[in-house]
Design a protein around this motif. Structure first.
Motif, short mmCIF file in Angstrom:
data_model
loop_
_atom_site.label_atom_id
_atom_site.label_comp_id
_atom_site.label_asym_id
_atom_site.label_seq_id
_atom_site.Cartn_x
_atom_site.Cartn_y
_atom_site.Cartn_z
N GLU A 24 0.83 -1.21 0.00
CA GLU A 24 0.00 0.00 0.00
C GLU A 24 0.87 1.26 0.00
N HIS A 25 1.89 1.28 -0.84
CA HIS A 25 2.75 2.46 -0.90
C HIS A 25 1.94 3.64 -1.42
N PRO A 26 2.00 4.80 -0.76
CA PRO A 26 1.14 5.92 -1.14
C PRO A 26 1.47 6.53 -2.49
N HIS A 27 2.65 6.26 -3.04
CA HIS A 27 3.04 6.85 -4.32
C HIS A 27 2.84 5.92 -5.50
N SER A 28 2.38 4.69 -5.27
CA SER A 28 2.30 3.71 -6.34
C SER A 28 1.01 2.90 -6.24
N TYR A 29 0.23 2.89 -7.32
CA TYR A 29 -0.99 2.08 -7.38
C TYR A 29 -0.58 0.63 -7.65
N LEU A 30 -0.76 -0.22 -6.66
CA LEU A 30 -0.30 -1.60 -6.78
C LEU A 30 -0.99 -2.32 -7.94
N ILE A 31 -0.21 -3.10 -8.69
CA ILE A 31 -0.73 -3.92 -9.79
C ILE A 31 -0.47 -5.40 -9.53
N ALA A 32 0.76 -5.74 -9.13
CA ALA A 32 1.12 -7.15 -8.92
C ALA A 32 2.28 -7.24 -7.94
N ALA A 33 2.41 -8.41 -7.31
CA ALA A 33 3.50 -8.63 -6.35
C ALA A 33 3.94 -10.08 -6.40
N ARG A 34 5.22 -10.29 -6.07
CA ARG A 34 5.77 -11.65 -6.02
C ARG A 34 6.93 -11.65 -5.03
N LEU A 35 7.11 -12.76 -4.33
CA LEU A 35 8.16 -12.88 -3.31
C LEU A 35 9.06 -14.06 -3.65
N HIS A 36 10.38 -13.82 -3.59
CA HIS A 36 11.38 -14.85 -3.85
C HIS A 36 12.26 -15.01 -2.61
N ALA A 37 12.45 -16.24 -2.15
CA ALA A 37 13.32 -16.50 -1.00
C ALA A 37 14.43 -17.45 -1.43
N PHE A 38 15.68 -17.09 -1.05
CA PHE A 38 16.86 -17.86 -1.41
C PHE A 38 17.64 -18.18 -0.14
N SER A 39 18.19 -19.39 -0.06
CA SER A 39 18.92 -19.73 1.16
C SER A 39 19.76 -20.98 0.97
N ASP A 40 20.88 -21.04 1.74
CA ASP A 40 21.62 -22.28 1.94
C ASP A 40 22.00 -22.33 3.43
N THR A 41 23.02 -23.02 3.79
CA THR A 41 23.32 -23.18 5.22
C THR A 41 23.89 -21.92 5.85
N GLU A 42 24.42 -20.98 5.05
CA GLU A 42 25.06 -19.80 5.61
C GLU A 42 24.54 -18.47 5.05
N ARG A 43 23.90 -18.51 3.90
CA ARG A 43 23.50 -17.27 3.23
C ARG A 43 21.99 -17.25 3.03
N ALA A 45 18.70 -14.58 1.19
CA ALA A 45 18.28 -13.35 0.53
C ALA A 45 16.79 -13.43 0.25
N LEU A 46 16.12 -12.32 0.44
CA LEU A 46 14.69 -12.19 0.15
C LEU A 46 14.53 -11.07 -0.87
N VAL A 47 13.82 -11.34 -1.95
CA VAL A 47 13.53 -10.33 -2.96
C VAL A 47 12.02 -10.24 -3.12
N VAL A 48 11.48 -9.07 -2.83
CA VAL A 48 10.05 -8.84 -2.99
C VAL A 48 9.85 -7.89 -4.16
N ASP A 49 9.07 -8.34 -5.11
CA ASP A 49 8.85 -7.65 -6.38
C ASP A 49 7.45 -7.04 -6.36
N THR A 50 7.36 -5.71 -6.42
CA THR A 50 6.07 -5.04 -6.49
C THR A 50 6.01 -4.17 -7.74
N VAL A 51 4.95 -4.31 -8.48
CA VAL A 51 4.73 -3.52 -9.69
C VAL A 51 3.56 -2.59 -9.44
N GLY A 52 3.73 -1.32 -9.78
CA GLY A 52 2.65 -0.37 -9.58
C GLY A 52 2.75 0.80 -10.54
#
Length: 243
Positions: A24-43, A45-52
């Motif tokens: 609900e970012h006030p500057h962007s009309y949300l259109i789509a979203a996707r979440l990517h999670a990456f991991s191994d034993t030590e590392r 990363a989370l990438v959240v993709d929002t299109v608006g």
């Protein structure tokens, strides 16, 4: 195995700096979203993709928020990347998008001609949301774009197209707290101060992000067991783009 709390602490610190993704970012009309999670034993990363649709940017903007302990080309625990998705935005509206007179011509999205059936009076945000059912993947980041932020050898353990997000909320201002924050900054010459912005609701309070943190810490996708339905469809965030 990494500690879940260490992952959640990164989520919370990003939120304090306005770097945690918000449907609900006030500057962007949300259109789509996707979440990517990456991991191994030590590392991890989370990438959240929002299109608006962002009127200030004058385009449909795909914004990637990356959090993690191994982000590419940075020592920070967060990074962002954005891209405009409409190639012929300037040709779509008579008098500019504020006038809201759609010329009823096909949109060109990442080099692909996309026909849209809509009235000339259709507001820009509604026009671009018509793309979501059929052309969602064309708007969201491709794997190669996501991998610009994440090491190529880090396994992806989870991908979500819908999850339950609760709006983050900061407690009302407190004069004494602000005085202490200012004093800390003066004494340490450190900005921002180490004292955290106090949240009533922060990412570590939200079930979805607690479980996603557990997935990232363990590299085990089975740790994601939501009990609440997803709500990241744009229709659930009517105040996105309100400013």
């Amino acid at each position: 195995m990494m500690r879940v709390q260490d992952v959640l602490d990164v989520f919370d610190r990003a939120a304090e700096r306005g770097l945690f993704p918000q449907p609900e970012h006030p500057h962007s009309y949300l259109i789509a979203a996707r979440l990517h999670a990456f991991s191994d034993t030590e590392r991890w990363a989370l990438v959240v993709d929002t299109v608006g649709y962002n009127p200030r940017a004058g385009n449909v903007v795909d914004l990637l928020h990356a959090l993690g302990n191994c982000l590419t080309d940075t020592d920070e625990t967060w990074a962002t990347q954005c891209a405009h998705r409409i190639d012929n935005f300037a040709a779509l509206f008579e008098g500019g998008p504020v006038a809201s007179r759609y010329r009823r011509v096909p949109l060109v999205v990442r080099g692909r001609v996309v026909p849209v059936v809509a009235a000339a009076t259709t507001p820009p945000e509604d026009l671009f949301r018509l793309l979501a059912p059929r052309y969602r993947d064309l708007l969201l980041a491709e794997d190669i774009e996501v991998r610009h932020l994440v090491p190529a050898d880090l396994p992806q353990v989870l991908r979500l197209d819908d999850w339950n997000h609760t709006p983050l909320r900061v407690r009302p201002p407190d004069p004494e707290r602000e005085r202490r924050r200012h004093l800390h900054g003066v004494l340490t010459r450190h900005a921002p101060p180490q004292e955290r912005v106090p949240f009533e609701v922060c990412p570590s309070d939200i079930e979805a992000y607690q479980q996603i943190g557990a997935v990232l810490a363990s590299a085990d996708p089975a740790r994601y067991r939501p009990t609440r339905p997803g709500n990241t469809h744009w229709s659930n965030w009517p105040m996105s783009g309100a400013l």
